[in-house]
Design an enzyme around this catalytic site. Structure first.
Site, PDB file in Angstrom:
ATOM      1  N   ARG A 150      24.628  18.377 -44.537  1.00 47.79           N
ATOM      2  CA  ARG A 150      23.448  18.803 -43.663  1.00 47.79           C
ATOM      3  C   ARG A 150      23.972  17.875 -42.459  1.00 47.79           C
ATOM      4  NH1 ARG A 150      17.822  20.699 -46.088  1.00 47.79           N
ATOM      5  NH2 ARG A 150      18.457  22.097 -47.353  1.00 47.79           N
ATOM      6  N   ASP A 151      24.622  16.853 -42.538  1.00 43.91           N
ATOM      7  CA  ASP A 151      24.681  16.052 -41.213  1.00 43.91           C
ATOM      8  C   ASP A 151      26.256  15.685 -40.980  1.00 43.91           C
ATOM      9  OD1 ASP A 151      23.683  14.598 -39.005  1.00 43.91           O
ATOM     10  OD2 ASP A 151      23.276  12.854 -40.345  1.00 43.91           O
ATOM     11  N   ILE A 152      27.301  16.508 -41.245  1.00 40.94           N
ATOM     12  CA  ILE A 152      28.551  16.270 -40.816  1.00 40.94           C
ATOM     13  C   ILE A 152      28.564  16.080 -39.325  1.00 40.94           C
ATOM     14  CG2 ILE A 152      30.945  17.056 -40.959  1.00 40.94           C
ATOM     15  CD1 ILE A 152      30.164  18.171 -43.619  1.00 40.94           C
ATOM     16  N   ASN A 156      29.727  10.255 -39.367  1.00 39.81           N
ATOM     17  CA  ASN A 156      29.658  10.359 -40.634  1.00 39.81           C
ATOM     18  C   ASN A 156      31.003  10.575 -41.541  1.00 39.81           C
ATOM     19  OD1 ASN A 156      26.948   9.561 -40.534  1.00 39.81           O
ATOM     20  ND2 ASN A 156      26.020  11.813 -40.740  1.00 39.81           N
TER      21      ASN A 156
END
Length: 347
Positions: A150-152, A156
């Site tokens: 959910r936060d690529i 990251n």
């Protein structure tokens, strides 16, 4: 909850470096690695005092946001699940603790800068990075239920000098389910968030593919994450293909499918995306057939021209079949008539 004073902002803290004192929990801060003031996050590089192992300590400040710690408790439970993961390119979560107003995660340290730093990669290297991340996603999606990152985004993904790739910051988006407004801290970055999440629809194994595709497009176009909107048109679709004419049509088509706004039009999961990408040649070959296929792909009018061309060929074939020596004049006249009929004069 650990009851000790970390002396945030106290000039006497940890000598003269202004870093918080974590000695009560066995860690000594070496330096600050990153800061997200808007999100209330600070990342430190630290030593485990007993083992001298380098670790990453992530500080989350909730004191000014809410007094309700239920969200943090849920986050702790998520971390406990992530500690069960065992993948060489997922830095392990080692520990966590909280203090009044703060929550901390202890994570394995990897000596590799993020893709958020200004770095240039050859398209073949970008493909290698893509395959490495997809391999990690395949591992995550094999769990039941599947784990969705959910936060690529570039920040990251860590890549060292040997192109070893690591995916970090797991589980943060779980906080978006709570009523407290913490989603801006953990639910992703505009431009990298899949449309289904923005509109509150259910996430699937295709959701992380959108974020990965956006990240790869940034790398290939040398676009900083904060400027990703420059790659989108008025309908919020990525418009990057003209910027990458040196890439093969197959690779550009693969990227386009990764960032389709409708998740049903993307690859169904990371395994499918990996399988499709692996044999693709990244750079255009320069052969005429590549340009022809590219033109057909992007220009709908070429399809009509192709049909007309087939009509000409059919006409030529017919005339050749009925051609007799001595009929050259009549045959040529008939051919001219047929061509004129196929392409009416444009007025």
């Amino acid at each position: 909850m650990i009851e000790f004073n970390l002396n945030h902002g106290d000039e006497s803290t940890n000598s003269c470096n202004h870093y918080p004192d974590f000695s009560a929990v066995g860690y000594q801060v070496i330096k600050e690695l990153g800061r997200n003031s808007e999100g209330g996050r600070i990342t430190y590089l630290a030593n485990h005092i007993n083992s001298q192992q380098k670790v990453v300590i992530k500080e989350f400040c909730f004191a000014d946001i809410t007094a309700d710690w239920s969200g943090v408790k849920a986050y702790e439970r998520e971390i406990q699940l992530l500690q069960l993961l065992n993948h060489p390119r997922i830095p392990r979560y080692l520990d966590s603790f909280e203090t009044p107003g703060f929550f901390y995660l202890i994570q394995e340290y990897k000596k590799a800068p993020s893709l958020g730093s200004k770095r240039c990669f050859h398209p073949e290297e970008v493909k290698q990075i893509a395959l490495s991340i997809l391999d990690i996603l395949v591992y995550l999606q094999q769990h039941i239920p599947a784990i969705i990152h959910r936060d690529i985004k570039p920040e990251n993904i860590l890549v060292d000098e040997k192109l070893n790739v690591y995916l970090v910051d797991f589980g943060l988006a779980k906080l978006q389910d709570f009523k407290i407004d913490l989603s801006t801290l953990v639910a992703g970055t505009p431009g990298f968030i899949p449309p289904e999440e923005q509109f509150g629809h259910g996430l699937t194994e295709a959701s992380d593919l959108y974020s990965l595709g956006a990240t790869l497009i940034c790398l290939l176009t040398n676009t900083h994450a904060k400027d990703i909107s420059k790659l989108m048109d008025d309908n919020y679709r990525f418009n990057f293909q003209k910027l990458l004419p040196h890439l093969s049509l197959s690779f550009r088509s693969w990227l386009k499918k990764m960032v389709e706004p409708n998740q049903k039009q993307r690859y169904a999961n990371a395994a499918d995306a990996f399988r499709e990408l692996k044999p693709i040649c990244v750079l255009a070959s320069g052969k005429k057939i590549d340009y022809l296929v590219s033109a057909i792909h992007h220009k709908e009018t070429i399809a009509m021209l192709g049909l007309a061309t087939l009509g000409i060929l059919a006409t030529l074939g017919t005339n050749l079949m009925v051609y007799q020596p001595g009929d050259a004049v009549n045959s040529n006249a008939q051919l001219k008539l047929n061509i004129t009929d196929t392409f009416p004069k444009v007025r």
